[in-house]
Structure formats: structure tokens, C-alpha cells
Design a protein around this motif. Structure first.
Motif: not given
Length: 226
Positions: A21-31
Motif C-alpha cells: 500500500t501507499i499512504l498519503r499525508e492526511p492534509k494532502s490526501r483530503v485536499w
């Protein structure tokens, strides 16, 4: 998109399947999700992201924001629609990584995220063969190549093959290229600004505290495995 809600993280163990899996920094993911969803959602084109985040914050009680709760209160068992007119898609705006990786089917449509869900998500992540991060795709490519050297080759390995006179660019490794930057093919609504304002960033942080904890723990675990 419905698969995010229908299928939580698989029960891992045994068999010949390896999970990545690849995760994304939460603020960047939501935006990013908000901007992408504007391409087909009139609701998201009509209102700023801060409106939906504020509605989520109020629904969660305002004081605990997006932090993990010990258990779901009885009234929160239903799908997160309320007087604030939240829809199912809005769940993507709050702690969706923790839900996807750790929630039981009955919890996927519940707005609050429990401590048990967070702990399950963390335990599942430790069983993944490779966990990558959007802001560290070079490291992800290297880890994938180390794990499956016969199937994948990092950019450095291909460059080395080409530099030594071997026909590296034509090897079967080139059939499985690894990403080295975030270059999503989906369109993005053209009027959305490149970055959220400070108020919106603060709201994203407030309602994604569980995802932030998950992301930090995943990065710390990845560093230990290197």
C-alpha cells in the motif's frame, strides 16, 4: 469508489498473497480528494471544503474532533447523515485511511473512529510486505525492487544496466515501471486553488487526527525496517 466502503483491510496471514500500500499525508490526501470530487460533485463545487469539515467537526462534538473514541456512541451507529446534511462521500474527508485499514464492515459508514479501529489498522500495516508514502516514492520503488528483484527494478538499477552497455531499457523490468512522483491521471477541477488556506488546513488537521497518528506510526515503522 464504493470499494473503499465495502471492503476493509483484508485478513492477512498465510497464503501466497503479499499486500502493498501507499499512504498519503492526511492534509494532502483530503485536499486532493476534495479537488478531484469537484469534477463530478455539484455539492463540492458549491461550497468550500471548510464548510464540510466544520459540519463534520460539529457532528463529532467539536471537542474531540477527529480523535479516536473508545467506542461508538449508540446514536453514531447510523450512516453519517444529519441536520448538517453530511453525505456518505464526506466520510472520505475524515480519517479514511484508518477506516479503510482497520474498520469492520459495520464501522465503515460510522463517522467516529474508535481506538480499536486505529489499533487494528496499525496491526494490519505491520503485516504489509511494503508500505510506501506519496512523498517518498523513490524509497518505495527501492523497497519494491528489493522485495521482488526479478519482477521490478528501481530507476538506479535500470540506469546502471544501461550505463554498463547492457540493454537495460529493453529488459522485462521496464514492463513494470515504478512511480517516482505523484502524477495522477485523473482530472482536477480547474478553479480549485493549489493549496488550502490556513483555516482549512487547521480544520483538516482537526478532523483527521487518527489518520495523522496512523501516518506518523507507519513512517516510524518503515524507518525501522530500512
Amino acid at each position: 469508489r464504493d470499494e473503499m466502503f465495502a471492503h476493509p483491510a483484508p485478513s492477512i496471514g498465510g497464503g501466497s498473497v503479499a499486500f502493498v500500500t501507499i499512504l498519503r499525508e492526511p492534509k494532502s490526501r483530503v485536499w486532493s480528494y476534495y479537488k478531484y470530487t469537484q469534477t463530478f460533485s455539484k455539492r463540492y463545487r458549491q461550497r468550500p471544503l471548510s464548510y464540510f469539515l466544520s459540519a463534520i467537526n460539529q457532528t463529532l462534538g467539536g471537542d474531540r474532533h477527529g480523535s479516536a473514541v473508545q467506542a461508538h456512541p449508540e446514536e453514531a451507529v447510523a450512516v453519517a447523515t444529519s441536520r448538517l446534511e453530511l453525505h456518505r462521500d464526506d466520510l472520505q474527508l475524515t480519517n479514511m485511511m484508518a477506516r479503510s485499514l482497520g474498520a469492520q464492515p459495520a464501522e465503515l459508514l460510522v463517522l467516529p473512529v474508535t481506538t480499536a479501529t486505529l489499533n487494528t489498522a496499525l496491526a494490519n500495516l505491520r503485516q504489509f510486505a511494503v508500505v510506501g508514502f506519496i512523498d517518498e516514492l523513490d524509497a518505495f520503488a527501492e523497497r519494491m525492487s528489493e522485495k521482488w528483484p526479478l519482477l521490478l527494478a528501481s530507476r538506479g538499477a535500470l540506469d546502471e544496466r544501461a550505463g554498463s552497455g547492457q540493454r537495460g531499457g529493453e529488459s522485462r523490468h521496464a514492463l513494470c515501471p515504478m512511480p517516482h512522483e505523484n502524477a495522477a491521471l485523473n482530472s482536477t477541477f480547474v478553479t480549485a486553488s493549489a493549496h488550502p488556506d490556513l483555516e482549512t488546513r487547521a480544520l483538516i488537521r482537526d478532523v483527521n487526527r487518527v489518520d495523522a497518528e496512523l501516518y506518523a506510526a507507519a513512517k516510524a515503522h518503515a524507518r525501522k525496517r530500512r
